[in-house]
Design an enzyme around this catalytic site. Structure first.
Site, PDB file in Angstrom:
ATOM      1  N   SER A  96       0.832  -1.199   0.000  1.00  0.00           N
ATOM      2  CA  SER A  96       0.000   0.000   0.000  1.00  0.00           C
ATOM      3  C   SER A  96       0.874   1.258   0.000  1.00  0.00           C
ATOM      4  O   SER A  96       1.662   1.460  -0.907  1.00  0.00           O
ATOM      5  CB  SER A  96      -0.964  -0.057   1.194  1.00  0.00           C
TER       6      SER A  96
ATOM      7  N   ASP B 110      -8.161  -5.306  -6.286  1.00  0.00           N
ATOM      8  CA  ASP B 110      -7.957  -4.099  -5.471  1.00  0.00           C
ATOM      9  C   ASP B 110      -8.782  -2.965  -6.084  1.00  0.00           C
ATOM     10  O   ASP B 110      -8.649  -2.658  -7.267  1.00  0.00           O
ATOM     11  CB  ASP B 110      -6.466  -3.737  -5.462  1.00  0.00           C
TER      12      ASP B 110
ATOM     13  N   HIS C  96      -7.685  -5.114  -1.794  1.00  0.00           N
ATOM     14  CA  HIS C  96      -6.499  -4.458  -1.255  1.00  0.00           C
ATOM     15  C   HIS C  96      -5.890  -5.270  -0.116  1.00  0.00           C
ATOM     16  O   HIS C  96      -4.680  -5.302   0.070  1.00  0.00           O
ATOM     17  CB  HIS C  96      -6.851  -3.042  -0.771  1.00  0.00           C
TER      18      HIS C  96
END
Length: 335
Positions: free
Chosen positions: A128, A282, A311
């Site tokens: 991330s 995602d 995600h």
């Protein structure tokens, strides 16, 4: 305290403010070998701290502390490194300055070089916002960084991703208790609302259709929303979340004095061998964005993490996804 503090002194930030007596919190795993050639750097993610990275570190895994010296630097704004919640006035709380990806990585570079005398890094890896920092490392220090593995992230925050974060920001700041950042008690309604907003983005539609939250120990959808998502954000400091959110919204590995906004040039500078792993489903770091980035990186492949965890394929919650990431890291480190 299970971590160390690296004192940075007075740091002139990219956007003009000077953060006085700045510091990075970091933790190391394993031992640095004699020729300092076994180094892995593993930055933290949005709201995460070093313990939140430990699911990918362990005996027999790619990030094996018996083989590698693994440095986990905590991102600025995360509550352990210099942050709104721990910086004295006048740059405290709502006055905490804007921090860029470039600021984070340049200070992490100081940690690695000044504290440990390291000149070669075998791998930079992150999830991330950690992936964004990983890409920034690769672009700024191509001769130092041998390999990178950003997963469920990007080299530049896309407009749609920016819009998602506007929803997170609005949920938090609409709580009257937030008081423009000068709260004395936490804006808990806002923090709970952030959890509810995030819940629809962090995981995919099929994840919810298949009720996979049951595999995480939740008894109903509402139980998952309250116990996991509201519970995830309630302990966090609102100003810290907003500081890191600004860093994320403005994430761009080319937005610095080195590349002056030339995104393709910044991607082209990443000479490191790269395995880029987007989550197949995602919702805010889509595969197509990473495929486009990889086209401009000289030595990169894009390997989507299959499945429906979105995600959170990169969050350590699903053993199948963790094995996929770990297997790719093992192959990358062996190459």
């Amino acid at each position: 305290m299970d971590y160390e503090i690296f004192q940075l002194g007075d740091v002139a930030l990219q956007h003009g403010a000077t953060l006085r007596n700045a510091f990075l919190a970091y933790k190391t795993y394993g031992k640095l070998n004699a020729d300092k050639s076994n180094v892995i750097v593993y930055p933290t993610w949005y709201s995460g701290q070093h313990p939140d990275n430990e699911w990918l570190i362990g005996e027999g895994m790619a990030l094996d502390p018996s083989k590698y010296f693994i440095i986990v630097p905590n991102m600025l704004g995360n509550g352990l490194s210099s942050s709104p919640s721990n910086t004295p006035a006048p740059y405290d709380r709502a006055r905490f300055p804007n921090i860029t990806l470039y600021d984070n990585v340049m200070l992490q570079h100081r940690l690695v070089t000044e504290q440990f005398g390291i000149s070669e890094i075998q791998l930079v890896v992150g999830w991330s916002m950690g992936a964004q920092q990983t890409n920034q490392w690769g672009s700024l220090f191509p001769d130092m960084v041998k390999r990178i593995a950003p997963f469920c992230g990007s080299a530049k925050t896309a407009p749609h991703n920016f819009v998602f974060l506007e929803g997170v920001k609005a949920a938090l700041t609409s709580d009257a208790a937030w008081n423009n950042g000068w709260y004395d008690t936490p804006p808990n309604k806002g923090l709970r609302a952030v959890g509810r907003v995030y819940a629809g983005w962090g995981l995919s539609q099929p994840f919810y259709m298949q009720e996979l939250w049951r595999t995480m120990g939740y008894s109903s959808l509402e139980d998952f929303l309250v116990a996991f998502w509201e519970g995830f954000f309630l302990p966090k400091d609102a100003n810290n979340l907003l500081a890191m959110l600004w860093t994320w919204q403005n994430g761009d590995i080319s937005d610095n004095p080195v590349f002056k906004g030339d995104f393709k040039k910044a991607l082209g500078a990443i000479k490191s061998k790269a395995v880029v792993m987007p989550g197949a489903m995602d919702l805010y770091f889509p595969v197509a964005d990473n495929e486009e980035e990889v086209r401009h990186m000289p030595n990169a492949v894009c390997r989507p993490i299959p499945g429906v965890w979105g995600h959170f394929a990169g969050g350590g919650a699903n053993p199948v996804d963790t094995k996929f990431i770990d297997d790719n890291l093992k192959a990358l480190l062996a190459s």
